[in-house]
Design a protein around this motif. Structure first.
Motif, PDB file in Angstrom:
ATOM      1  N   HIS A 142       0.686  -3.378  -0.588  1.00  0.00           N
ATOM      2  CA  HIS A 142      -0.784  -3.326  -0.580  1.00  0.00           C
ATOM      3  C   HIS A 142      -1.275  -2.244   0.384  1.00  0.00           C
ATOM      4  O   HIS A 142      -2.183  -1.478   0.060  1.00  0.00           O
ATOM      5  CB  HIS A 142      -1.356  -4.686  -0.172  1.00  0.00           C
ATOM      6  CG  HIS A 142      -1.374  -5.684  -1.282  1.00  0.00           C
ATOM      7  ND1 HIS A 142      -2.051  -5.459  -2.459  1.00  0.00           N
ATOM      8  CD2 HIS A 142      -0.799  -6.912  -1.409  1.00  0.00           C
ATOM      9  CE1 HIS A 142      -1.887  -6.499  -3.262  1.00  0.00           C
ATOM     10  NE2 HIS A 142      -1.124  -7.392  -2.655  1.00  0.00           N
TER      11      HIS A 142
ATOM     12  N   GLY B  83       0.900  -3.074  -7.461  1.00  0.00           N
ATOM     13  CA  GLY B  83       1.037  -1.626  -7.548  1.00  0.00           C
ATOM     14  C   GLY B  83       2.465  -1.118  -7.492  1.00  0.00           C
ATOM     15  O   GLY B  83       2.686   0.067  -7.201  1.00  0.00           O
TER      16      GLY B  83
ATOM     17  N   ARG C 261      -0.763   1.240  -1.001  1.00  0.00           N
ATOM     18  CA  ARG C 261      -1.669   1.615  -2.090  1.00  0.00           C
ATOM     19  C   ARG C 261      -3.082   1.885  -1.586  1.00  0.00           C
ATOM     20  O   ARG C 261      -3.863   2.563  -2.241  1.00  0.00           O
ATOM     21  CB  ARG C 261      -1.682   0.519  -3.169  1.00  0.00           C
ATOM     22  CG  ARG C 261      -0.351   0.381  -3.906  1.00  0.00           C
ATOM     23  CD  ARG C 261       0.109   1.709  -4.464  1.00  0.00           C
ATOM     24  NE  ARG C 261       1.379   1.641  -5.164  1.00  0.00           N
ATOM     25  CZ  ARG C 261       2.375   2.490  -4.980  1.00  0.00           C
ATOM     26  NH1 ARG C 261       2.269   3.474  -4.086  1.00  0.00           N
ATOM     27  NH2 ARG C 261       3.502   2.385  -5.665  1.00  0.00           N
ATOM     28  N   ARG C 262      -3.408   1.337  -0.412  1.00  0.00           N
ATOM     29  CA  ARG C 262      -4.751   1.562   0.126  1.00  0.00           C
ATOM     30  C   ARG C 262      -4.880   2.937   0.803  1.00  0.00           C
ATOM     31  O   ARG C 262      -5.975   3.443   0.954  1.00  0.00           O
ATOM     32  CB  ARG C 262      -5.107   0.454   1.131  1.00  0.00           C
ATOM     33  CG  ARG C 262      -5.607  -0.836   0.475  1.00  0.00           C
ATOM     34  CD  ARG C 262      -6.362  -1.688   1.474  1.00  0.00           C
ATOM     35  NE  ARG C 262      -5.508  -2.123   2.567  1.00  0.00           N
ATOM     36  CZ  ARG C 262      -4.815  -3.251   2.577  1.00  0.00           C
ATOM     37  NH1 ARG C 262      -4.879  -4.061   1.535  1.00  0.00           N
ATOM     38  NH2 ARG C 262      -4.061  -3.582   3.600  1.00  0.00           N
TER      39      ARG C 262
ATOM     40  N   ALA D 281      -0.708   6.361  -1.825  1.00  0.00           N
ATOM     41  CA  ALA D 281      -1.174   5.593  -2.990  1.00  0.00           C
ATOM     42  C   ALA D 281      -0.297   5.833  -4.219  1.00  0.00           C
ATOM     43  O   ALA D 281      -0.114   4.938  -5.046  1.00  0.00           O
ATOM     44  CB  ALA D 281      -2.624   5.946  -3.301  1.00  0.00           C
TER      45      ALA D 281
ATOM     46  N   SER E 279       5.834   0.488  -8.684  1.00  0.00           N
ATOM     47  CA  SER E 279       6.158   1.424  -9.760  1.00  0.00           C
ATOM     48  C   SER E 279       7.178   0.782 -10.691  1.00  0.00           C
ATOM     49  O   SER E 279       7.161   1.006 -11.904  1.00  0.00           O
ATOM     50  CB  SER E 279       6.747   2.710  -9.186  1.00  0.00           C
ATOM     51  OG  SER E 279       5.949   3.180  -8.133  1.00  0.00           O
TER      52      SER E 279
END
Lengths: 457, 149
Positions: free
Chosen positions: B93, B125, B96-97, B102, B127
């Protein structure tokens, strides 16, 4: 009002089995053949007197034709119909006919349905354990981690012909360490599962406790004895119904509470005013007056009343308790008061209305959507679950006492609240409080509209 | 850092196990950071990646994982879910923020391979999601594909 097909269908089946003509049976029972024809085809409901005459002519006990006798079975068949495959619905509207004509098969379907429900419950509990038991989760994580390491490392060893001897030594040592770790974790897991095997019993702990209390008529004489607190573990320890440690703990907790209730409301002092209230001209049942007289809360009084020994002239009470989440924590049934085995109950129960109005006593006349519909006067109250405390968590509890309306005088029949058991098996299709569709499609109860304030009997 | 728990000395050719790497193979010296608290698993991953030409860093806890990522600037992160300190999901998290991370390829490793865990990983998020135990060849192929070599 829909007619029950149970009696008519049974009469026809029994008459045919005896190779009696309709006219013959009508003559023996002292009714006209045309009237008997209407009864057999469920177009007229026979009076109790006529049913008695027909039963006598058929040489069977009148109770065999009692419409309410097979009601529980019919209800179970309707619930079982929910298992039908999509596109192949069961003929729910003919459940009564099935019960009347083939009681053995109907009983078998009900038995299989109950058995399936119990197995589903077991699967659910085992799944919950798989998902949430921290010991099991830790064991499985340890095993998966060790297996991952072994698989990756042995693949390197097997697939790398030119592996540096030093690396080979490291990986051999790692595999050895992980194999020991894997064996230990597997051994610990087996020991853990063995030690908790008793908890895989078919019933949930609460069901075990309720089954145990039911077997004793919901009254445990020992709670009336002794002055100080006592250790209930010996009493609950030898009970076959209380198979799991969790159920024994729940039962001991219930007994401690029941003992406190019995001390606050001694049987010898409670019985006279209670009987007087139900006696002819006795002024009527007023739980608030009893609570004031004994200086106890209404919830405590409700628990006590629902677990008294049978008293002449006093009806048997039903009781439902729930916690702040609305989960039923105790279900003490009474005839006509159907209780859900799984999931939530009818949101229209005064029990839940009380939960959102703490400390405000509620009274309502409710009618359960059964066949025949049964009316009860419900008293409900919610408040903090004892012991009171200043620090969180604050636990709430609601209690609802059900008194059969037939045992009371002066019941207001103009404001009857139509309720059910649970949405899934409730025929009130238009109810505004419904949270899921009903599986009952035909032959509803007295009213199909849960929003109306009264129902047509 | 003797992180395998065996008491053995690492082979001299391996160098520092947190940062060791090679220049050949598909990896071409690109850096992969393995965040995994199981020493023997990270040891095996480190070996197979390094043999394929990747420079491999290892971090064994959720504590300080974000700092390690920032310091090492890897081309890809292999991230375990159950870690001491912050979980793999917490770390993901956070990654990704941040605009700089990201789009960083992250392979999430977990002992729970059910649909729920897969959905959770996708929403967080990841991959790619790989359930343990995994085949070395599959992990290697996933790393190559996500970095684009």
């Amino acid at each position: 009002m829909p007619k029950s097909a149970l009696s008519g269908t049974r009469i026809r089946a029994l008459r045919n089995a005896r190779r009696l003509g309709q006219a013959d049976l009508a003559r023996l029972a002292g009714v006209s053949a045309s009237y008997l024809n209407l009864i057999e085809h469920n177009r007229r409901r026979a009076t109790p007197k006529v049913l008695e005459a027909i039963a006598e002519a058929l040489q069977i006990p009148a109770s065999a034709l009692d419409e309410s006798a097979g009601e529980a079975l019919v209800q179970t068949l309707r619930a079982a119909a929910g298992r039908a495959a999509p596109g192949s619905p069961a003929e729910t509207e003919r459940a009564e006919e099935l019960t009347g004509r083939f009681p053995g098969w109907a009983g078998l379907i009900a038995l299989l349905h109950a058995r399936t429900e119990a197995l589903e419950r077991t699967v659910e509990r085992l799944s919950d354990r798989m998902a949430h038991d921290p010991n099991l989760s830790a064991s499985l994580h340890e095993i998966v981690s060790a297996a991952t390491s072994v698989q990756s490392t042995t693949a390197i060893l097997a697939e790398s012909e030119d592996l540096d001897p030093q690396w080979r030594a490291v990986f051999h040592a790692n595999v050895h360490a992980d194999s020991i770790r894997l064996a230990s974790a597997a051994e610990a897991l087996v020991a853990y599962l063995d030690s908790t095997g008793e908890d895989t019993a078919l019933a949930a702990p609460q069901e075990e406790v309720e089954s145990w209390l039911d077997r004793q008529g919901w009254h445990v004489a020992a709670v009336e004895e002794g002055e100080g607190p006592r250790d209930w573990s010996a009493l609950v320890g030898g009970q076959a119904d209380l198979a799991s440690a969790a159920s024994r703990e729940l039962a001991a907790g219930w007994l401690a509470r029941a003992q406190a209730d019995a001390r606050a409301l001694p049987l010898s002092a409670l019985e006279p005013p209670l009987r007087a209230m139900f006696a002819t001209g006795g002024g009527g049942f007023a739980p608030e007056a009893l609570a004031r007289q004994f200086g106890v809360g209404l919830a405590q009084l409700f628990r006590r009343l629902a677990t008294l020994p049978p008293l002449s002239g006093v009806p048997r009470f039903g009781l439902a308790l729930c916690d702040g989440s609305g989960t039923l924590t105790l279900r003490r049934p009474v005839e006509g008061f159907q209780l859900p085995r799984f999931g939530g109950a009818c949101p229209l129960w005064p029990l839940y209305q009380a939960l959102v109005q703490p400390d405000r006593p509620l009274r309502a006349t409710v009618e359960f959507a059964g066949r025949p519909p049964m009316r009860f006067v419900a008293h409900a109250v919610a408040g903090a679950r004892d012991p009171l405390r200043f620090d969180p968590p604050f636990a709430w509890e609601a209690a609802m006492l059900l008194t059969p309306a037939s045992a009371l005088t002066g019941v207001d029949s103009t404001a009857v609240v139509p309720v059910g058991t649970a949405c899934r098996v409730c025929p009130r299709t238009a109810c505004g409080a419904r949270r899921e569709p009903s599986i009952i499609t035909g032959g509803g109860a007295a009213s199909a509209d849960g929003r109306s304030g009264s129902v047509d009997l | 850092m003797g992180h395998d728990g065996t008491g053995l000395t690492h082979p001299a050719t391996a160098g520092d196990p947190r940062t060791s790497g090679g220049g050949g193979g598909h990896g071409g010296g690109r850096r992969v950071l393995v965040i995994e608290d199981e020493a023997n698993i990270s040891e095996a991953i480190r070996f197979i990646l390094r043999r394929d030409g990747w420079a491999v860093g290892v971090h064994d806890s959720g504590h300080g994982a974000l700092d390690a990522i920032e310091a090492q600037a890897p081309a890809l992160v292999i991230l375990d879910v159950m870690l001491p300190g912050d979980s793999g999901f917490d770390i993901l998290h956070s990654l990704r923020r941040q605009p700089s991370t990201a789009a960083l390829p992250v392979i999430l490793l977990t002992a729970r391979g059910g649909h729920g865990a897969r959905d959770h990983a996708r929403e967080a998020g990841a991959s790619l999601f790989m359930a343990k135990p995994f085949a070395n060849a599959d992990l290697l192929a996933a790393v190559r594909q996500l970095v684009g070599v």
